[in-house]
Design an enzyme around this catalytic site. Structure first.
Site, short mmCIF file in Angstrom:
data_model
loop_
_atom_site.label_atom_id
_atom_site.label_comp_id
_atom_site.label_asym_id
_atom_site.label_seq_id
_atom_site.Cartn_x
_atom_site.Cartn_y
_atom_site.Cartn_z
N GLY A 12 50.48 -7.87 37.96
CA GLY A 12 51.76 -7.83 38.65
C GLY A 12 52.86 -7.14 37.87
O GLY A 12 53.74 -6.50 38.45
N ASN A 13 52.79 -7.21 36.52
CA ASN A 13 53.86 -6.62 35.69
C ASN A 13 53.85 -5.09 35.74
O ASN A 13 54.80 -4.46 35.30
CB ASN A 13 53.76 -7.11 34.24
CG ASN A 13 52.50 -6.64 33.53
OD1 ASN A 13 51.43 -6.59 34.11
ND2 ASN A 13 52.64 -6.28 32.28
N LYS A 132 45.46 -21.36 49.06
CA LYS A 132 46.39 -20.31 48.62
C LYS A 132 47.59 -20.22 49.57
O LYS A 132 47.45 -19.83 50.72
CB LYS A 132 45.61 -19.02 48.68
CG LYS A 132 45.63 -17.98 47.62
CD LYS A 132 45.75 -18.18 46.24
CE LYS A 132 46.35 -16.90 45.65
NZ LYS A 132 46.83 -17.04 44.33
N LYS A 217 42.23 -10.66 42.48
CA LYS A 217 42.08 -9.25 42.11
C LYS A 217 41.24 -9.07 40.84
O LYS A 217 40.57 -8.05 40.68
CB LYS A 217 43.44 -8.57 41.98
CG LYS A 217 44.27 -8.97 40.77
CD LYS A 217 44.47 -7.81 39.83
CE LYS A 217 45.24 -8.14 38.58
NZ LYS A 217 45.58 -9.47 38.18
N LYS A 280 40.84 -14.44 34.79
CA LYS A 280 40.54 -13.20 34.05
C LYS A 280 39.33 -13.41 33.13
O LYS A 280 38.44 -12.56 33.05
CB LYS A 280 41.75 -12.77 33.20
CG LYS A 280 42.96 -12.42 34.05
CD LYS A 280 44.12 -11.93 33.19
CE LYS A 280 45.42 -11.95 33.96
NZ LYS A 280 45.41 -11.27 35.25
P1 ADP Z 1 48.55 -10.81 36.39
O1 ADP Z 1 49.57 -10.42 37.40
O2 ADP Z 1 48.34 -9.76 35.35
O3 ADP Z 1 47.26 -11.32 36.98
P2 ADP Z 1 49.05 -13.56 35.57
O4 ADP Z 1 50.42 -14.13 35.43
O5 ADP Z 1 48.21 -14.02 36.71
O6 ADP Z 1 49.23 -11.99 35.54
O7 ADP Z 1 48.23 -13.87 34.24
C1 ADP Z 1 48.67 -13.44 32.97
C2 ADP Z 1 49.48 -14.52 32.29
O8 ADP Z 1 48.66 -15.62 31.91
C3 ADP Z 1 50.10 -14.11 30.97
O9 ADP Z 1 51.26 -13.35 31.16
C4 ADP Z 1 50.39 -15.47 30.33
O10 ADP Z 1 51.69 -15.91 30.65
C5 ADP Z 1 49.41 -16.41 31.00
N1 ADP Z 1 48.42 -17.11 30.14
C6 ADP Z 1 47.86 -18.29 30.50
N2 ADP Z 1 47.01 -18.70 29.58
C7 ADP Z 1 47.01 -17.75 28.59
C8 ADP Z 1 46.31 -17.61 27.35
N3 ADP Z 1 45.45 -18.54 26.95
N4 ADP Z 1 46.56 -16.53 26.59
C9 ADP Z 1 47.44 -15.60 27.01
N5 ADP Z 1 48.13 -15.67 28.17
C10 ADP Z 1 47.92 -16.73 28.97
MG MG Z 2 47.03 -13.07 38.16
#
Ligand code: ADP
Ligand code: MG
Length: 317
Positions: A12-13, A132, A217, A280
């Site tokens: 998303g970023n 969801k 995704k 992820k």
């Molecule tokens: P995206 O849009 O890239 O899928 P998400 O917000 O769904 O982003 O997931 C990424 C986020 O997960 C990171 O920005 C962080 O805030 C969070 N996060 C949760 N657990 C962890 C972890 N163990 N290590 C690093 N980041 C983590």
């Molecule tokens: Mg995500």
């Protein structure tokens, strides 16, 4: 010799940096930065398929659709079509930025977006328990009316009102796989499985039909990476590395973990937040279990350094 192929799932970023920068123009500028880093990768010799999220964008489309239906009496947009619309618009921003970047660098490359359907199992357990939240808040009367008339699943969201919920089934197959492979083999940069792909099922006769669901995704990008035998799976997100005990005093940033370690840490349930990092890690586990050789989690600005082994979290068999 065939070039090395990477699937890069962008988070998303890469489109929305913060709540003050959500306009179409802001998203375009954010996409430009990520495309710059992906172009570095391509210049370094990778052929790339890009997957991306679309949660906020589908939210915007649905909100416009809901408002227009009330004010102008316009038809609403079904969820699968919102997914298709978002793939087109986000794909446009990414492919144009890539094309401009290729031209600026004098690289003879092409970028193209594939409107991509992803097959899910209509008997997936997720359909029995949709969780969801999608679209805006409603009052109880409207929620019940829509549940009755349209078969929506609706839930009360912690005193904030009622919301529609949909299933998030596991992706089974990328419908446009052969097209994506052909484009990659021709050396093109392909934007695909946007928002996890448009969820479709097969009906009794075997025909594809759109379904009101959302696909993760990271899971869809992992499926694509497995189906094309990618040499590398990159998940680009808002953190440079993955941490154990994330956000706790004993937080520990990881340079590397093995598949076995990733499975163990995920099972421990305390390290990776559900709905953000956990999917992820799961996506990467599936990729490595299917024979994938290496996966990387980092943020867009560190992709280049990470590929040189200087940062990011690498996950290996
Ligand atoms: P995206 O849009 O890239 O899928 P998400 O917000 O769904 O982003 O997931 C990424 C986020 O997960 C990171 O920005 C962080 O805030 C969070 N996060 C949760 N657990 C962890 C972890 N163990 N290590 C690093 N980041 C983590
Ligand atoms: Mg995500």
């Amino acid at each position: 010799m065939a070039k090395k192929v990477a699937v890069v799932a962008i988070g998303g970023n890469s489109l929305i940096k913060d709540p003050q920068h959500q306009s179409v123009e802001d998203q375009y500028q954010a996409a430009k930065e990520t495309c710059y880093h992906i172009a570095d990768m391509i210049e370094a010799g990778w052929d790339v398929a890009i997957g991306h999220g679309n949660g906020p964008q589908v939210g915007f489309i649905l909100r416009r659709s809901e408002i227009a239906a009330k004010v102008e009496g316009m038809h609403e947009v079904p969820l699968d079509v919102c997914g298709a619309d978002s793939q087109g618009a986000i794909g446009y921003a990414l492919q144009q930025n890539l094309q401009n970047e290729f031209r600026r660098r004098g690289i003879d490359k092409h970028a193209v977006t594939v409107v991509t359907q992803v097959l899910v199992d209509r008997n997936d357990k997720a359909f029995q328990n949709p969780t969801k939240p999608i679209g805006g808040f409603m009052d109880e009367a409207e929620a019940k009316r829509r549940a009755q008339e349209l078969g929506w699943n609706v839930v009360e969201d912690a005193g904030r009102g009622w919301r529609r919920v949909v299933a998030s089934p596991i992706p089974q197959d990328v419908v446009e796989l052969e097209a994506v492979k052909t484009l990659l083999e021709a050396g093109m940069t392909v934007i695909t499985v946007g928002g996890g792909g448009i969820p479709v099922i097969r009906d009794e006769e075997g025909n594809l039909v759109g379904t009101a669901a959302v696909i993760d995704k990271d899971y869809a990008s992992s499926l694509l990476a497995r189906e094309i035998n990618a040499d590398l799976f990159v998940i680009s997100t808002a953190v440079e590395k993955v941490a154990l005990n994330y956000g706790k005093p004993n937080e520990q940033w990881l340079d590397r973990m093995t598949l076995a370690e990733a499975k163990q840490y995920l099972a421990e349930g305390i390290h990776f937040a559900k709905g953000s990092m956990a999917p992820k890690i799961q996506a990467i586990i599936w990729f490595l279990e299917a024979g994938g050789k290496q996966a990387l989690i980092t943020n867009p600005e560190n992709i280049g350094r990470a590929l040189k082994g200087e940062t990011g979290t690498w996950i290996v068999p």
